[in-house]
Design a protein around this motif. Sequence first.
Motif, short mmCIF file in Angstrom:
data_model
loop_
_atom_site.label_atom_id
_atom_site.label_comp_id
_atom_site.label_asym_id
_atom_site.label_seq_id
_atom_site.Cartn_x
_atom_site.Cartn_y
_atom_site.Cartn_z
N ARG A 1 9.52 -2.37 2.91
CA ARG A 1 8.55 -2.87 3.89
C ARG A 1 7.66 -3.97 3.27
N TRP A 2 7.33 -3.79 1.96
CA TRP A 2 6.50 -4.77 1.23
C TRP A 2 7.11 -6.17 1.31
N GLN A 3 8.44 -6.22 1.30
CA GLN A 3 9.11 -7.53 1.30
C GLN A 3 8.76 -8.35 2.55
N TYR A 4 8.43 -7.64 3.63
CA TYR A 4 8.05 -8.33 4.87
C TYR A 4 6.55 -8.59 4.89
N ALA A 5 5.78 -7.65 4.33
CA ALA A 5 4.32 -7.74 4.45
C ALA A 5 3.68 -8.69 3.44
N LYS B 1 -9.18 -3.45 6.24
CA LYS B 1 -8.82 -3.83 7.61
C LYS B 1 -7.51 -4.64 7.60
N LEU B 2 -7.47 -5.59 6.70
CA LEU B 2 -6.28 -6.46 6.61
C LEU B 2 -5.02 -5.65 6.30
N MET B 3 -5.16 -4.68 5.38
CA MET B 3 -4.00 -3.86 5.00
C MET B 3 -3.59 -2.96 6.17
N GLN B 4 -4.58 -2.50 6.93
CA GLN B 4 -4.22 -1.65 8.09
C GLN B 4 -3.39 -2.46 9.10
N GLU B 5 -3.73 -3.73 9.21
CA GLU B 5 -2.98 -4.57 10.16
C GLU B 5 -1.61 -4.96 9.61
N ASN B 6 -1.56 -5.32 8.29
CA ASN B 6 -0.35 -5.92 7.73
C ASN B 6 0.61 -4.94 7.08
N PHE B 7 0.05 -3.87 6.49
CA PHE B 7 0.90 -2.98 5.70
C PHE B 7 0.32 -1.57 5.76
N PRO B 8 0.22 -1.00 7.01
CA PRO B 8 -0.44 0.30 7.16
C PRO B 8 0.28 1.41 6.40
N GLU B 9 1.61 1.23 6.17
CA GLU B 9 2.39 2.29 5.51
C GLU B 9 1.86 2.61 4.11
N LEU B 10 1.17 1.66 3.47
CA LEU B 10 0.66 1.93 2.11
C LEU B 10 -0.58 2.81 2.15
N ARG B 11 -1.18 2.92 3.33
CA ARG B 11 -2.35 3.81 3.55
C ARG B 11 -3.49 3.55 2.58
N LEU B 12 -3.85 2.28 2.47
CA LEU B 12 -4.97 1.94 1.58
C LEU B 12 -6.27 2.45 2.19
N GLY C 1 16.15 1.61 -23.33
CA GLY C 1 14.83 1.17 -23.81
C GLY C 1 13.90 1.28 -22.63
N THR C 2 12.74 0.65 -22.71
CA THR C 2 11.82 0.70 -21.59
C THR C 2 12.14 -0.45 -20.65
N VAL C 3 12.23 -0.14 -19.38
CA VAL C 3 12.55 -1.19 -18.41
C VAL C 3 11.33 -1.47 -17.56
N GLU C 4 11.08 -2.74 -17.31
CA GLU C 4 10.00 -3.11 -16.39
C GLU C 4 10.51 -4.17 -15.44
N LEU C 5 10.20 -3.99 -14.18
CA LEU C 5 10.50 -5.04 -13.20
C LEU C 5 9.18 -5.39 -12.53
N ILE C 6 9.04 -6.66 -12.18
CA ILE C 6 7.85 -7.07 -11.41
C ILE C 6 8.31 -7.91 -10.22
N PHE C 7 7.85 -7.55 -9.03
CA PHE C 7 8.09 -8.36 -7.84
C PHE C 7 6.76 -9.09 -7.52
N SER C 8 6.78 -10.42 -7.51
CA SER C 8 5.55 -11.19 -7.24
C SER C 8 5.73 -12.01 -5.97
N PRO C 9 4.88 -11.79 -4.96
CA PRO C 9 5.09 -12.44 -3.67
C PRO C 9 4.78 -13.93 -3.70
N TYR C 10 5.54 -14.69 -2.92
CA TYR C 10 5.32 -16.13 -2.77
C TYR C 10 4.70 -16.40 -1.40
N GLU C 11 5.06 -17.57 -0.86
CA GLU C 11 4.48 -18.12 0.39
C GLU C 11 3.01 -18.45 0.15
N GLY C 12 2.19 -18.56 1.19
CA GLY C 12 0.82 -19.02 1.02
C GLY C 12 0.84 -20.46 0.51
#
Length: 515
Positions: free
Chosen positions: A252-256, A300-311, A380-391
């Motif tokens: 869902r984050w990929q859309y929000a 407020k913004l998160m409730q509108e854009n990404f309510p599933e995260l329940r911030l 070993g230790t694995v790390e992935l990071i997803f960083s949003p673009y646009e804007g």
Amino acid sequence: WATLGQTHEGFLQCLLLHSDDNVAPISNAIYTQNNSSFASVLDFPYGNLRFSTPTTPKPLVIVKPTHVSHIQATVNCSRKHGLQVRVRSGGHDHEGLSYVAQDSFVVIDLIDLRSINVDVGSKTAWIQAGATIGELYYRIAEISTTLAFPAGVCPTVGVGGHFSGGGYGMLMRKFGIAADHIIDAHLVDVDGRILDRKSMGEDLFWAIRGGGGASFGVVVAWKVELVSVPPVVTVFTINKVLEENATKLVHRWQYAAPKSPEDLFLRIFFTDVNSTQEGKRTIQASFVSMFLGRTDQLVKLMQENFPELRLVKEDCHEMNWIESIIYFAEIPNSSPLDALLDRNLYPETFFKAKSDYVKEPIPETALEGLWQRFYEEKPGTVELIFSPYEGKMDEIPESETPFPHRAGNLYKIYYEVLWEEKDNLAPQKHLDWMRRLYSYMAPYVSKSPREAYVNYRDLDLGTNNKGNYTSYRQASKWGVRYFKDNFNRLVRVKTMVDPHNFFRNEQSIPPLVRE
Ligand code: FDA
């Protein structure tokens, strides 16, 4: 060896001859292999221990300039004596290219050229290339709580390499990247001249702002414009494991996240952790966010854009911008700001990394397949990071700077596997694991070219030939992936300013050569 010895002696003599002792004697800046400090100067501050082993090739000489004339002398004398130069600012190159070469070479280590002058009136700063971004942030915060600079998250990264390859962080969606804010520079060119923006011309000035360091000259200093941020920003971190629906949330984050207002930057870190179910491993997705505003607006913004995260309000922390730098750098918030000046802030590690750009949301089943890769034979230790673009990134044309990854990207992926010294006896298994993960991701990421970020340098994408000739076609294999169509202009600039390819490394921009 006799020839090498003569070259070496000749080179040292040349340096001394070129030094103006009335300005700054160069003798104190020279470290030969016989110098008792040679190893400690070379070893500090390494980014990747993979390139710090007894068998790693060492430079003949390290020059640690305290004055720009030392850089000029080193460039002139290296050319004259057929030595390569490697330029090191923060030493964080993922493939060690700032301090390792296969031919006889000299390292110019800029660590002592790191002064920073912030001018609040004009909202600009001159920063010498050996400074770290932590030092820059610190100097800005000394003077203002509402000025900032949009660069990386890790304070130990050097501005020399970081700005040359782009440089992004938590302010990217609002202001773009570091290279977008460079308004002047001082550079020592292949003829040992000191150039500024006016004297280098707009082509060369364009090339050094994202063209990936080291191909065009030695950057001595950058002039940047600072950006204005509110006195209070809000941050949060919410961790979710697979058993808490993490996969659905990531999907869902990929859309929000990319569609959010540009004041919000919400990225995800992934690691594998112990599950609450005994003996089981799981994946933890950490949603880490920076908002240029207050808690109430953010909730407020998160409730509108990404309510599933329940911030909720209780997840949020208000602070000023420099405190957010400390928060994202994972420095304990009881530490004084001085921690930003510490080049030994993090333990050194062995690692291999890669990057990708995502244009279409990745299906849930494919994300599940990605998690499976974490559980394969422990790499070993694995790390992935997803960083949003646009804007803001969508508003800057691809050809504005050599950094081409602008409109059309939903997010960038950073993949990293880290291991300890005892595992470095068999590093191949880690490299193989990373390559398998990268092939698995191919159907879900950018294609033709499969784009990559030059600051996450990856020699698997291809390398120049040993010696100083590589064809345009061969270099395009990685050049087009890092720079897309801008690669052609970078080659033209290189042909113009360094036709004999003095400034080169395994992935430098090659000049066009008449065959
Ligand atoms: P280093 O000194 O190794 O230089 C890198 C390259 O630039 C080399 O090819 C070098 O020769 C060349 N170069 C350096 N100084 C030069 C100069 N003055 N003139 C000409 N060429 C020069 N990136 C990002 O965008 N955001 C982030 O948050 C992070 N975070 C991060 C954390 C950690 C732990 C690492 C190891 C790396 C990152 N990076 C990053 C990637 C980082 O931006 C990249 O590695 C930079 O090239 C590092 O610049 P340094 O000056 O530190 O490296």
